[in-house]
Design an enzyme around this catalytic site. Structure first.
Site, short mmCIF file in Angstrom:
data_model
loop_
_atom_site.label_atom_id
_atom_site.label_comp_id
_atom_site.label_asym_id
_atom_site.label_seq_id
_atom_site.Cartn_x
_atom_site.Cartn_y
_atom_site.Cartn_z
CE LYS A 241 -2.66 -0.78 -4.45
NZ LYS A 241 -3.67 -1.06 -3.46
CB THR B 252 -3.92 -6.04 0.66
OG1 THR B 252 -3.99 -4.74 0.05
CG2 THR B 252 -2.50 -6.53 0.62
CB ALA C 115 -5.01 2.46 -5.91
CD GLU D 15 -4.52 -4.87 -3.29
OE1 GLU D 15 -4.92 -4.14 -2.36
OE2 GLU D 15 -3.58 -5.67 -3.18
#
Length: 192
Positions: free
Chosen positions: A35, A19, A105, A103
């Site tokens: 995200k 992040t 997970a 981004e």
């Protein structure tokens, strides 16, 4: 670092600094941020809120998550807890002009569903990857396995970022072992 304008930020593990790196890249590229799957931390706004705070970008440059799941677990487990299945159709890249930072997970081999890994989705997106890894002890195995998994699927690794206090021997080993086409940078900040 010569960074493409549309990239994926992946990590070798949880809490390696994806992040923070995403925030830095959003600023550097003047990019939108996405995200696709957020697992846990919904009460704080998740990683999207952190990127907004760290980068200072306007809310309209943060693309809403395709899935906001309550359980801080792998996406397949978090979705199962809510009795839903992650649909690949909802994970298509957002249609907008300009730079984009996506981004992930967790790590590359984390299941989005029991039959679909994040790395499978990365292959579908066909964007280069910025791989974030810890700098310290224990990173060599995770990092080399992640690079091998990406290369075996013909996914371009644009940059490897080693995060945390510099571990010179790990850095030297990785410089020696990875292809010269992968840029390696050290970012000496701690994940939040």
């Amino acid at each position: 670092m010569d960074t493409p304008s549309r990239i994926i930020v992946a990590g070798t593990d949880t809490n390696v600094g994806k992040t923070i790196v995403s925030s830095l890249l959003v600023n550097k590229l003047d990019a939108h941020y996405w995200k696709p799957v957020q697992c846990g931390d919904l009460d704080t706004g998740g990683d999207s809120a952190t990127v907004k705070k760290l980068s200072g970008i306007k809310a309209n440059r943060i693309i809403p998550e395709a899935y906001r799941l309550k359980l801080p677990a792998s996406p397949n487990q978090a979705a199962a807890a809510e009795r839903i299945t992650i649909d690949k159709e909802n994970l298509k890249l957002p249609n907008h002009e300009g730079a984009l930072v996506v981004e992930l997970a967790g790590g590359l081999m984390v299941p989005l569903r029991d039959d679909w890994l994040q790395i499978d989705q990365v292959k579908e997106w066909n964007l280069p990857v910025v791989l974030v890894a810890r700098s310290g002890l224990g990173t060599l195995n995770h990092t080399l396995l992640s690079i091998e998994a990406l290369e075996n699927r013909n996914i371009k690794v644009a940059t490897l970022i080693l995060n945390g206090e510099k571990h010179k021997e790990n850095y030297n080993t990785l410089v020696t072992m990875v292809k010269s086409s992968i840029s390696i940078k050290v970012l000496e900040i701690q994940p939040i």
